[in-house]
Design a protein around this motif. Structure first.
Motif, PDB file in Angstrom:
ATOM      1  N   SER A   1     -24.035 -25.251 -12.759  1.00  0.00           N
ATOM      2  CA  SER A   1     -24.371 -26.499 -12.082  1.00  0.00           C
ATOM      3  C   SER A   1     -25.795 -26.428 -11.564  1.00  0.00           C
ATOM      4  CB  SER A   1     -23.386 -26.759 -10.931  1.00  0.00           C
ATOM      5  OG  SER A   1     -23.569 -28.050 -10.390  1.00  0.00           O
TER       6      SER A   1
ATOM      7  N   GLU B   1     -24.358 -31.996  -6.968  1.00  0.00           N
ATOM      8  CA  GLU B   1     -23.410 -31.681  -5.906  1.00  0.00           C
ATOM      9  C   GLU B   1     -22.249 -32.671  -5.853  1.00  0.00           C
ATOM     10  OE1 GLU B   1     -23.626 -30.724  -1.081  1.00  0.00           O
ATOM     11  OE2 GLU B   1     -25.233 -31.835  -2.071  1.00  0.00           O
TER      12      GLU B   1
ATOM     13  N   TRP C   1     -18.969 -31.589  -7.574  1.00  0.00           N
ATOM     14  CA  TRP C   1     -18.209 -30.401  -7.189  1.00  0.00           C
ATOM     15  C   TRP C   1     -16.845 -30.719  -6.613  1.00  0.00           C
ATOM     16  CZ3 TRP C   1     -22.909 -27.825  -4.285  1.00  0.00           C
ATOM     17  CH2 TRP C   1     -23.912 -27.561  -5.230  1.00  0.00           C
TER      18      TRP C   1
ATOM     19  N   LEU D   1     -20.001 -20.579  -8.763  1.00  0.00           N
ATOM     20  CA  LEU D   1     -20.648 -21.877  -8.916  1.00  0.00           C
ATOM     21  C   LEU D   1     -22.154 -21.652  -8.875  1.00  0.00           C
ATOM     22  CD1 LEU D   1     -20.608 -25.004  -9.002  1.00  0.00           C
ATOM     23  CD2 LEU D   1     -20.468 -24.957  -6.490  1.00  0.00           C
TER      24      LEU D   1
ATOM     25  N   CYS E   1     -20.994 -19.040  -4.443  1.00  0.00           N
ATOM     26  CA  CYS E   1     -22.154 -19.796  -4.906  1.00  0.00           C
ATOM     27  C   CYS E   1     -23.316 -18.838  -5.145  1.00  0.00           C
ATOM     28  CB  CYS E   1     -22.540 -20.874  -3.896  1.00  0.00           C
ATOM     29  SG  CYS E   1     -21.277 -22.160  -3.735  1.00  0.00           S
TER      30      CYS E   1
ATOM     31  N   ASP F   1     -20.178 -28.335 -14.664  1.00  0.00           N
ATOM     32  CA  ASP F   1     -19.638 -29.045 -13.513  1.00  0.00           C
ATOM     33  C   ASP F   1     -19.044 -30.408 -13.831  1.00  0.00           C
ATOM     34  OD1 ASP F   1     -22.017 -30.355 -14.086  1.00  0.00           O
ATOM     35  OD2 ASP F   1     -23.070 -29.538 -12.359  1.00  0.00           O
TER      36      ASP F   1
END
Length: 269
Positions: free
Chosen positions: A13, A18, A21, A41, A57, A93
Motif C-alpha cells: 500500500s 489509507e 485499509w 501493511l 506497518c 490494498d
C-alpha cells in the motif's frame, strides 16, 4: 496446516491509499478470520490496526528526512527487508475479499513450492496473459513459461521472498515492474506457476477471491466495491476519489468474459 513453511501476508500500500485499509481489513477479518500469519501493511509513515489481526506497518520512510516519496519499487524493497519469513503472500490494498479464502489449496500450493523449490505461484491469473502450460504433475497448476506475457505479475500470489526481491529494481512503478520485470525474467530459468485457469476461473471460484481490482487510476471501480461494501456495512465516501468508468470497449470485453465463464460452467463436470 501443520508444519507449514513460514509465511507473511504482505499488503502492499501507500499512505495516500489509507481509505482502503478499513474496508480491506474488515473483509479480510471476515473471510480469513483465523489467519495465523503475521500481516505486514506497507506504508511510508502511517500506522493502522484492526481487532484480531496481527498487523505490522512497515513505515519505510518514518526516519527519512527527505520530502521526496520513494518509488513504488523502492518502497516494496524496503518492506521486504523487514520480513523474515521465507514465503510471502503478496496482495494489494484494493484486493477486497468477497468470499472465503481457500486455505486448503493455498497451503497445498505452499507445500508444493517448498517441496519443488518453486519461486512463485500466482493465485489470480486471468485469461489472455500466457501462454500457459498445464503442469504434468499438479492438475491445479499451470506453468508460466519464460516467454509468457506478464511472466511477472502483481495479482495475489505466493512468492519466495528472496526471489521477488531478486526481480525488483529501484526506481520502477508497479506497471514498469510487471513489464520490465517480465523481460528480465525471460532470461532466467525459474519456476513460475499460476492456478489452473480452466478450473478456477471457469467456476468463478478463486483461492484468494477478489475482483481485480477495487481501484483503477486512483478511482473506485463500482462493480468491485459498491455492492460488496454495502453487504458488509462498510461506509465509504466515494465522492473523494470518485468512480472510474469503463469505456465501451472495456464494457464489451467484460461482457464477453462474463458470458465465457457462464458458458464454460455449463460444460464443467
Amino acid at each position: 496446516m501443520t508444519n507449514e513453511p513460514h509465511l507473511t501476508i504482505l499488503v502492499n500500500s501507500t499512505d495516500s491509499f489509507e481509505d482502503c485499509w478499513q474496508p480491506f481489513f474488515t473483509l479480510f477479518a471476515k473471510y480469513w478470520s483465523d489467519c495465523p500469519h503475521p500481516i505486514v501493511l506497507n506504508t511510508e509513515t502511517k500506522v493502522f490496526s484492526y481487532p484480531g489481526l496481527n498487523i505490522q506497518c512497515s513505515q519505510i520512510s518514518v526516519n527519512d528526512s527527505s520530502s521526496e516519496r520513494p518509488s513504488w519499487s523502492d518502497c516494496l524493497i524496503s518492506c521486504l527487508e523487514q520480513i523474515n519469513s521465507k514465503y510471502i503472500l503478496y496482495v494489494q490494498d484494493d484486493y477486497f475479499l468477497n468470499d472465503y479464502v481457500n486455505t486448503s489449496i493455498l497451503y497445498n500450493f505452499l507445500q508444493i513450492m517448498e517441496s519443488e523449490s518453486y519461486s512463485h505461484i500466482r493465485l489470480r491469473e486471468t485469461l489472455g496473459l500466457g501462454p500457459h502450460k498445464p503442469s504434468s504433475k499438479y492438475p491445479l497448476l499451470w506453468e508460466i513459461p519464460q516467454r509468457a506475457n506478464y511472466r511477472i505479475g502483481l495479482q495475489a500470489g505466493l512468492w519466495v521472498k528472496d526471489r521477488l526481491r531478486f526481480y525488483l529494481q529501484p526506481n520502477e512503478t508497479g506497471w514498469q515492474f510487471e513489464r520490465w520485470g517480465s523481460i528480465r525474467a525471460r532470461k532466467i530459468k525459474d519456476s513460475f506457476f499460476c492456478q489452473n485457469i480452466d478450473y478456477f476461473n471457469g467456476q468463478n471460484k478463486y483461492i484468494f477471491p477478489y475482483y481485480p481490482t477495487g481501484i483503477v487510476q486512483g478511482k473506485w471501480l463500482e462493480p468491485a466495491v459498491v455492492d460488496l461494501f454495502k453487504q458488509h456495512q462498510i461506509e465509504v465516501d466515494y465522492s473523494i476519489r470518485g468512480f472510474y468508468h469503463l469505456n465501451q470497449r472495456q464494457k464489451f470485453v467484460q461482457f464477453l468474459k462474463n458470458n465465457f465463464r457462464k458458458s464454460l460452467m455449463r460444460y464443467m463436470p
